[in-house]
Scaffold this active site. Structure first.
Site, PDB file in Angstrom:
ATOM      1  N   TYR A 146       0.825  -1.219   0.000  1.00  0.00           N
ATOM      2  CA  TYR A 146       0.000   0.000   0.000  1.00  0.00           C
ATOM      3  C   TYR A 146       0.857   1.266   0.000  1.00  0.00           C
ATOM      4  O   TYR A 146       0.380   2.346  -0.313  1.00  0.00           O
ATOM      5  CB  TYR A 146      -0.942   0.027   1.214  1.00  0.00           C
ATOM      6  CG  TYR A 146      -2.046  -1.004   1.175  1.00  0.00           C
ATOM      7  CD1 TYR A 146      -2.149  -1.927   0.142  1.00  0.00           C
ATOM      8  CD2 TYR A 146      -2.988  -1.061   2.179  1.00  0.00           C
ATOM      9  CE1 TYR A 146      -3.144  -2.877   0.118  1.00  0.00           C
ATOM     10  CE2 TYR A 146      -4.004  -2.014   2.159  1.00  0.00           C
ATOM     11  CZ  TYR A 146      -4.067  -2.923   1.127  1.00  0.00           C
ATOM     12  OH  TYR A 146      -5.061  -3.870   1.102  1.00  0.00           O
ATOM     13  N   LYS A 196       3.576 -15.379   3.128  1.00  0.00           N
ATOM     14  CA  LYS A 196       3.515 -16.174   1.898  1.00  0.00           C
ATOM     15  C   LYS A 196       4.965 -16.480   1.523  1.00  0.00           C
ATOM     16  O   LYS A 196       5.464 -16.116   0.454  1.00  0.00           O
ATOM     17  CB  LYS A 196       2.774 -15.368   0.808  1.00  0.00           C
ATOM     18  CG  LYS A 196       2.460 -16.128  -0.459  1.00  0.00           C
ATOM     19  CD  LYS A 196       1.369 -17.165  -0.291  1.00  0.00           C
ATOM     20  CE  LYS A 196       1.181 -17.945  -1.591  1.00  0.00           C
ATOM     21  NZ  LYS A 196       0.398 -19.163  -1.418  1.00  0.00           N
ATOM     22  N   ASP A 228      -2.833 -18.222   2.561  1.00  0.00           N
ATOM     23  CA  ASP A 228      -3.982 -18.898   1.935  1.00  0.00           C
ATOM     24  C   ASP A 228      -4.589 -19.925   2.889  1.00  0.00           C
ATOM     25  O   ASP A 228      -5.811 -20.012   3.039  1.00  0.00           O
ATOM     26  CB  ASP A 228      -3.606 -19.527   0.586  1.00  0.00           C
ATOM     27  CG  ASP A 228      -2.198 -20.098   0.551  1.00  0.00           C
ATOM     28  OD1 ASP A 228      -1.493 -19.997   1.573  1.00  0.00           O
ATOM     29  OD2 ASP A 228      -1.803 -20.648  -0.485  1.00  0.00           O
TER      30      ASP A 228
END
Ligand code: NAD
Length: 378
Positions: A146, A196, A228
């Site tokens: 971001y 991740k 996930d």
């Protein structure tokens, strides 16, 4: 201190839509807690979001960010609405949120999710999955994709291509992990670090730093979880989680997913904290419900104020060091729910015989205040 009465300075930012209604409700609860626990709050109100765009042409004025910086805490409603929703407009309400978070160095976002037993039926998950759900998502708030460099798709010929980058430095990761571990120590002492690492370099650094720093919190059990599988486990077995710590983008998504467990967006609070310490030794912070400005019910006294009231309880705890008052406000919310008070978002219109009393924003705050006053002697 004045005549023995501790005084706190809080900036209230009602914002747009239902923001003014829920902030007014939470202010009444904080003032009532102050009367019972012997403190006063000096409130300063400023405009932000659409209201500030209408008044000043910007989402928040720099001098108002400075007013916030000088306070002990900020209590915010929500910003935005259909009148200011053009994503390509140069001035947009959510710029106020970035100015406050980034400008005031609020790098940690805390979102606790608890499911009150009486509200289990409001959640889309099966009741047995919601038993004992009590988790805290700690999201890194001022780094990652971001805030990284980006390249918009150009309007030239050929295939359009855009680029976002996801930078993370060692210090940014270490401080949020340490904060989350400290939170875990005050809870059930389990920390799930979400990344991740099988794909992303920033995640591999994140995981390595968590492992390197484990010796700093030996009493906290640490689990690494890929984002996930964490998303899946949050709906399959949410009670397994205590504290979840993760980077900005993953935290944005996972904390919204976790919010669904509680049944209504109107129930959940949040706190954004940084390094700064208040005059009383608390942590300077920004407190807001997780919901938006709910323009569909704005101005109708229908909004559930509990998310904002519980945000104010977090403010009492973190910024004002008033664990007693914070616990009393949380207890009063639970008592009001147990007594059957509900705003429309928590009611089942098809069941008129459930013994529940459906009330508006103001009456819900009154029910919480009455529960507080009934349990805490004057
Ligand atoms: P929303 O959270 O405002 O509303 C989603 C749904 O939940 C609506 O049906 C609404 O009526 C309901 N709802 C939300 N809060 C409620 C409450 N306290 N009590 C009862 N029902 C409640 O999300 P949205 O509709 O996607 O967004 C509306 C506006 O809010 C947009 O402009 C968006 O950009 C803005 N927004 C602001 C923030 C913020 O200020 N932090 C966060 C999210 C969205």
């Amino acid at each position: 201190m004045e005549g023995g009465l501790q005084r706190y300075r809080v900036v209230a930012i009602p914002g747009d839509g239902v923001g003014p209604e829920v902030v007014a409700a939470a202010r009444r609860v904080v003032d009532a807690a102050g009367e019972r626990f012997g403190f006063t709050v000096e409130w300063t109100e400023i405009l932000a979001g659409g209201a500030a765009i209408d008044a000043y042409g910007v989402a928040i004025r720099p001098e108002d960010v400075e007013v916030c910086r000088g306070a002990d805490a900020i209590l915010l409603g929500a910003v935005g609405g259909p009148r200011w929703s053009d994503p390509s407009a140069p001035v947009r309400p959510e710029q106020a949120l970035f100015a406050l978070r980034g400008g005031l160095g609020l790098w940690a976002n805390l979102r606790p999710v608890k499911v009150h037993p009486a509200l289990v039926s409001s959640s889309p998950l099966r009741p047995e999955l919601l038993k004992d759900v009590d988790l805290l998502v700690v999201r890194e708030l001022t780094g990652g994709v971001y805030f990284g460099e980006r390249q918009e798709a150009d309007q030239g010929r050929g295939e359009r291509r855009a680029v976002d980058t996801m930078p993370y430095g060692e210090d940014e990761i270490r401080r949020i992990v340490l904060l989350a571990a400290a939170m875990a120590l005050t809870r059930r002492r389990h920390l799930t670090s979400v990344d991740k690492a099988n794909v992303l370099a920033t995640s591999r650094l994140w995981r390595r730093l968590v492992d390197e720093d484990r010796f700093r919190f030996p009493d906290v059990e640490v689990t690494h979880q890929l984002v996930d599988s964490c998303a899946m486990l949050l709906v399959k077995d949410p009670a397994r989680f205590d504290v979840i710590v993760t980077e900005n983008l993953f935290g944005d998504i996972l904390s919204d997913e976790a919010a669904v467990l509680a049944g209504s967006l109107g129930m959940l609070p949040s706190a954004s904290l940084g390094e700064d310490v208040t005059a009383q030794g608390g942590r300077f912070g920004l407190y807001e419900p997780i919901h938006g400005s709910a323009p569909d019910i704005a101005g109708q006294d229908k909004a559930n104020p509990i998310g904002t009231i519980l945000s104010a309880a977090m403010m009492l705890f973190h910024s004002m060091h008033r664990a007693d008052a914070a616990a009393a406000v949380e207890g009063a919310v639970a008592t009001a729910i147990d007594a059957g008070w509900r705003t429309a978002d928590l009611a089942d219109p098809s069941n008129q015989d459930d013994g529940l009393v459906v009330v508006g924003t103001t009456a819900m705050a009154t029910a919480v205040i009455e529960a507080l006053e009934a349990t805490v002697p004057a």
